[in-house]
Design a protein around this motif. Structure first.
Motif, PDB file in Angstrom:
ATOM      1  N   PRO A   1       0.839  -1.213   0.000  1.00  0.00           N
ATOM      2  CA  PRO A   1       0.000   0.000   0.000  1.00  0.00           C
ATOM      3  C   PRO A   1       0.864   1.249   0.000  1.00  0.00           C
ATOM      4  O   PRO A   1       1.962   1.280   0.563  1.00  0.00           O
ATOM      5  CB  PRO A   1      -0.805  -0.139   1.306  1.00  0.00           C
ATOM      6  N   ALA A   2       0.358   2.281  -0.628  1.00  0.00           N
ATOM      7  CA  ALA A   2       1.089   3.548  -0.682  1.00  0.00           C
ATOM      8  C   ALA A   2       0.992   4.259   0.658  1.00  0.00           C
ATOM      9  O   ALA A   2       0.060   4.046   1.448  1.00  0.00           O
ATOM     10  CB  ALA A   2       0.539   4.428  -1.794  1.00  0.00           C
ATOM     11  N   ALA A   3       1.965   5.092   0.938  1.00  0.00           N
ATOM     12  CA  ALA A   3       1.937   5.890   2.163  1.00  0.00           C
ATOM     13  C   ALA A   3       0.772   6.870   2.116  1.00  0.00           C
ATOM     14  O   ALA A   3       0.399   7.354   1.041  1.00  0.00           O
ATOM     15  CB  ALA A   3       3.262   6.635   2.329  1.00  0.00           C
ATOM     16  N   PRO A   4       0.165   7.167   3.268  1.00  0.00           N
ATOM     17  CA  PRO A   4      -0.987   8.096   3.261  1.00  0.00           C
ATOM     18  C   PRO A   4      -0.657   9.463   2.673  1.00  0.00           C
ATOM     19  O   PRO A   4      -1.534  10.131   2.132  1.00  0.00           O
ATOM     20  CB  PRO A   4      -1.359   8.195   4.747  1.00  0.00           C
ATOM     21  N   ALA A   5       0.601   9.888   2.805  1.00  0.00           N
ATOM     22  CA  ALA A   5       0.966  11.219   2.319  1.00  0.00           C
ATOM     23  C   ALA A   5       1.183  11.266   0.810  1.00  0.00           C
ATOM     24  O   ALA A   5       1.316  12.359   0.243  1.00  0.00           O
ATOM     25  CB  ALA A   5       2.234  11.703   3.022  1.00  0.00           C
ATOM     26  N   PHE A   6       1.210  10.115   0.139  1.00  0.00           N
ATOM     27  CA  PHE A   6       1.477  10.083  -1.299  1.00  0.00           C
ATOM     28  C   PHE A   6       0.205  10.400  -2.074  1.00  0.00           C
ATOM     29  O   PHE A   6      -0.832   9.782  -1.872  1.00  0.00           O
ATOM     30  CB  PHE A   6       2.010   8.706  -1.689  1.00  0.00           C
ATOM     31  N   TRP A   7       0.311  11.378  -2.988  1.00  0.00           N
ATOM     32  CA  TRP A   7      -0.817  11.756  -3.845  1.00  0.00           C
ATOM     33  C   TRP A   7      -0.566  11.142  -5.213  1.00  0.00           C
ATOM     34  O   TRP A   7       0.253  11.630  -5.986  1.00  0.00           O
ATOM     35  CB  TRP A   7      -0.932  13.268  -3.955  1.00  0.00           C
ATOM     36  N   GLU A   8      -1.272  10.113  -5.526  1.00  0.00           N
ATOM     37  CA  GLU A   8      -1.008   9.347  -6.749  1.00  0.00           C
ATOM     38  C   GLU A   8      -1.708   9.966  -7.959  1.00  0.00           C
ATOM     39  O   GLU A   8      -2.798  10.530  -7.861  1.00  0.00           O
ATOM     40  CB  GLU A   8      -1.482   7.908  -6.564  1.00  0.00           C
ATOM     41  N   GLY A   9      -1.037   9.848  -9.108  1.00  0.00           N
ATOM     42  CA  GLY A   9      -1.656  10.236 -10.379  1.00  0.00           C
ATOM     43  C   GLY A   9      -1.741  11.720 -10.630  1.00  0.00           C
ATOM     44  O   GLY A   9      -2.540  12.161 -11.454  1.00  0.00           O
ATOM     45  N   MET A  10      -0.924  12.515  -9.958  1.00  0.00           N
ATOM     46  CA  MET A  10      -0.995  13.965 -10.138  1.00  0.00           C
ATOM     47  C   MET A  10      -0.322  14.393 -11.447  1.00  0.00           C
ATOM     48  O   MET A  10       0.633  13.774 -11.912  1.00  0.00           O
ATOM     49  CB  MET A  10      -0.319  14.692  -8.974  1.00  0.00           C
ATOM     50  N   ARG A  11      -0.838  15.460 -12.026  1.00  0.00           N
ATOM     51  CA  ARG A  11      -0.269  16.069 -13.235  1.00  0.00           C
ATOM     52  C   ARG A  11       0.343  17.420 -12.859  1.00  0.00           C
ATOM     53  O   ARG A  11      -0.261  18.179 -12.099  1.00  0.00           O
ATOM     54  CB  ARG A  11      -1.354  16.259 -14.302  1.00  0.00           C
ATOM     55  N   LEU A  12       1.514  17.693 -13.416  1.00  0.00           N
ATOM     56  CA  LEU A  12       2.218  18.931 -13.118  1.00  0.00           C
ATOM     57  C   LEU A  12       2.296  19.799 -14.363  1.00  0.00           C
ATOM     58  O   LEU A  12       2.604  19.307 -15.444  1.00  0.00           O
ATOM     59  CB  LEU A  12       3.637  18.644 -12.608  1.00  0.00           C
ATOM     60  N   ASP A  13       2.057  21.086 -14.189  1.00  0.00           N
ATOM     61  CA  ASP A  13       2.255  22.061 -15.254  1.00  0.00           C
ATOM     62  C   ASP A  13       3.032  23.224 -14.657  1.00  0.00           C
ATOM     63  O   ASP A  13       2.469  24.118 -14.033  1.00  0.00           O
ATOM     64  CB  ASP A  13       0.923  22.532 -15.831  1.00  0.00           C
ATOM     65  N   LEU A  14       4.350  23.187 -14.835  1.00  0.00           N
ATOM     66  CA  LEU A  14       5.232  24.218 -14.316  1.00  0.00           C
ATOM     67  C   LEU A  14       5.906  24.946 -15.479  1.00  0.00           C
ATOM     68  O   LEU A  14       7.102  25.251 -15.435  1.00  0.00           O
ATOM     69  CB  LEU A  14       6.257  23.603 -13.372  1.00  0.00           C
ATOM     70  N   THR A  15       5.146  25.213 -16.495  1.00  0.00           N
ATOM     71  CA  THR A  15       5.659  25.922 -17.662  1.00  0.00           C
ATOM     72  C   THR A  15       6.187  27.289 -17.262  1.00  0.00           C
ATOM     73  O   THR A  15       5.466  28.105 -16.666  1.00  0.00           O
ATOM     74  CB  THR A  15       4.551  26.082 -18.712  1.00  0.00           C
ATOM     75  N   GLY A  16       7.453  27.548 -17.579  1.00  0.00           N
ATOM     76  CA  GLY A  16       8.029  28.858 -17.307  1.00  0.00           C
ATOM     77  C   GLY A  16       8.297  29.154 -15.849  1.00  0.00           C
ATOM     78  O   GLY A  16       8.654  30.286 -15.514  1.00  0.00           O
ATOM     79  N   ALA A  17       8.146  28.175 -14.972  1.00  0.00           N
ATOM     80  CA  ALA A  17       8.350  28.419 -13.539  1.00  0.00           C
ATOM     81  C   ALA A  17       9.826  28.571 -13.219  1.00  0.00           C
ATOM     82  O   ALA A  17      10.697  28.034 -13.910  1.00  0.00           O
ATOM     83  CB  ALA A  17       7.753  27.279 -12.720  1.00  0.00           C
ATOM     84  N   ILE A  18      10.110  29.320 -12.169  1.00  0.00           N
ATOM     85  CA  ILE A  18      11.472  29.439 -11.635  1.00  0.00           C
ATOM     86  C   ILE A  18      11.539  28.555 -10.399  1.00  0.00           C
ATOM     87  O   ILE A  18      10.863  28.812  -9.393  1.00  0.00           O
ATOM     88  CB  ILE A  18      11.812  30.897 -11.295  1.00  0.00           C
ATOM     89  N   LEU A  19      12.327  27.510 -10.464  1.00  0.00           N
ATOM     90  CA  LEU A  19      12.409  26.515  -9.399  1.00  0.00           C
ATOM     91  C   LEU A  19      13.812  26.551  -8.807  1.00  0.00           C
ATOM     92  O   LEU A  19      14.806  26.538  -9.536  1.00  0.00           O
ATOM     93  CB  LEU A  19      12.087  25.130  -9.948  1.00  0.00           C
ATOM     94  N   ILE A  20      13.873  26.565  -7.479  1.00  0.00           N
ATOM     95  CA  ILE A  20      15.150  26.720  -6.788  1.00  0.00           C
ATOM     96  C   ILE A  20      15.503  25.415  -6.090  1.00  0.00           C
ATOM     97  O   ILE A  20      14.728  24.919  -5.248  1.00  0.00           O
ATOM     98  CB  ILE A  20      15.091  27.882  -5.766  1.00  0.00           C
ATOM     99  N   ASP A  21      16.654  24.852  -6.443  1.00  0.00           N
ATOM    100  CA  ASP A  21      17.109  23.590  -5.831  1.00  0.00           C
ATOM    101  C   ASP A  21      15.967  22.585  -5.779  1.00  0.00           C
ATOM    102  O   ASP A  21      15.613  22.056  -4.721  1.00  0.00           O
ATOM    103  CB  ASP A  21      17.671  23.848  -4.425  1.00  0.00           C
TER     104      ASP A  21
END
Length: 440
Positions: free
Chosen positions: A237-257
């Motif tokens: 079983p997956a951990a309760p904190a894991f959100w499965e099947g999520m989609r990410l859209d970070l187009t043009g985002a500034i991500l640090i480390d």
């Protein structure tokens, strides 16, 4: 439920029968001219007829009592059915009411948290992020929406804070002397010095915004990480904190480390994103397509043992630091056209099942492709293209195997395919200028 039949179908015949019996008895009693023997016989017959009539009456009474009992049982059954149905309806209404109340509460909390993200104070924005995280954890049906909100926040324009100047004691000493000289001259002249200008807080605001963005990144990475072993994800079983099947859209985002080690997402869009500092995607699983076209990686980047189930594009991506795709698996097509690799580049033991293209790619430092296998169960399944790729230093394709050498391929300069007795191909170096060719 069946409706009871009307009683007329048997009451009317019984009534006629009883009336006939009574009429016959009356006719016999009113008859005259009987002899003693006939009178005795008729008397017995009358008694028998009356007894029969009494029996018929008793039967009618019994039938009426049976019907009354049946009607009572039927009414009780109907009442029980209606009570059960009303209870089920009441329970459904209660469930709907509870669901509506829950949805209203979730909507209110979501709206308030989203409003907090637009506040001008960093502390309030942080509170909004934590409220959204808790809301998503408690309501799985709203997780994708909340992930979309956090991604939208990270896509907003942002200028990182300027680094603090390095300490310079000599500069600070001279500034203090100048300030003391101004105060001394003003005191001798009896003139008040103007108030010192209040330092601008822009950098402070940027620092607060930096903490908000780092928190937003941590919320995503903490809940998109699946720590189960890859071969046991279908059984454990997956951990309760894991959100499965999520989609990410970070187009043009500034991500640090940005670190998404052991992450598990569906479709991921990082097009034109800027990764400031390190970017870690080791042991990452992309179950859908992944887009990194025109992304900029300013620090070291790791995709070691990452799995790309769908297509992946790094077209025109720029890798300023070292980048490693060691043991990465590309199930779909992979494009690195016009990508720029400024640091050392590693694709050792990488597996490509679909087509892969490095057209017009630039490798400024050493590029390793040791033991990369092309075409097959653990090999490239289509064409391999290095047409126009530039290797400023050396390119290592040692141990690379081409299962279908008859396909159209384009290799880096200095490499060719040697057909093996099994019909496959191995990449070898062409004869060097300063020595014999070495088989890779």
């Amino acid at each position: 439920m069946r409706t009871p039949r009307p009683a007329a179908w048997w009451i009317v015949p019984v009534t006629l029968l009883v009336g006939g019996v009574v009429g016959g008895v009356a006719w016999l009693l009113l008859g005259a001219g009987w002899s003693a023997a006939e009178a005795t016989a008729r008397q017995g017959a009358i008694q028998t007829a009356l007894a029969a009539g009494a029996g018929v009456g008793a039967a009618v009474t019994l039938m009426l009592a049976f019907r009354r009992q049946r009607h009572q049982e039927h009414a009780a059954h109907v009442n029980a059915y209606l009570a059960e149905r009303n209870a089920a309806l009441a329970e459904q209404v209660a469930d709907n009411t509870k669901h509506d109340a829950t949805e209203r509460r979730v909507t209110d909390l979501y709206t308030k948290a989203a409003e907090q993200l637009g506040h001008d104070k960093a502390a309030v924005r942080l509170a909004g992020l934590y409220a959204l995280e808790r809301l998503a954890q408690d309501n799985p049906g709203h997780r994708q929406t909340i992930v979309n909100v956090i991604c939208a926040y990270l896509r907003m324009p942002y200028t990182p804070p300027e680094p603090a100047p390095a300490p310079d004691p000599e500069r600070d000493r001279k500034a203090a002397l100048r300030a003391a000289r101004r105060r001394y001259q003003a005191a001798r002249a009896g003139v008040a010095l103007p108030a010192e200008p209040v330092p601008r807080q822009e950098n402070g605001d940027r620092e607060g915004e930096l903490q908000v963005r780092l928190t937003a990144q941590r919320v995503l990475t903490a809940h998109l990480r699946d720590d189960r072993p890859a071969d046991q994800r279908s059984t454990l079983p997956a951990a309760p904190a894991f959100w499965e099947g999520m989609r990410l859209d970070l187009t043009g985002a500034i991500l640090i480390d940005f670190g998404l080690t052991s992450g598990h997402v569906a479709t991921a869009i990082f097009s034109k994103a800027t990764f400031t500092g390190t970017a870690w995607f080791s042991v990452m699983t992309f179950t859908g397509d992944a887009w990194f076209d025109e992304a900029t990686f300013t620090g070291d980047t790791r995709f070691n043992r990452a799995t790309f189930t769908g297509d992946v594009s790094f077209d025109e991506a720029t890798f300023t630091g070292d980048v490693s795709f060691d043991e990465a698996t590309f199930t779909g097509d992979a494009w690195f056209d016009e990508a720029t690799f400024t640091g050392d580049t590693r694709f050792n033991r990488a597996t490509f099942t679909g087509d892969v293209s490095f057209n017009e790619a630039t490798f400024t430092e050493v590029a390793w492709f040791d033991r990369v296998t092309f075409n097959g169960d653990t090999r490239f399944d289509g064409g391999i293209w290095f047409r126009g790729a530039t290797f400023t230093k050396d390119a290592w394709l040692n141990g690379a195997t081409v299962i279908n050498p008859a396909k159209r391929h384009s290799w880096p300069d200095g490499w060719l395919v040697k057909i093996t007795p099994e019909g496959t191909g191995r990449l070898i170096r062409k004869k060097a200028v300063n020595g014999p060719a070495g088989e890779a």
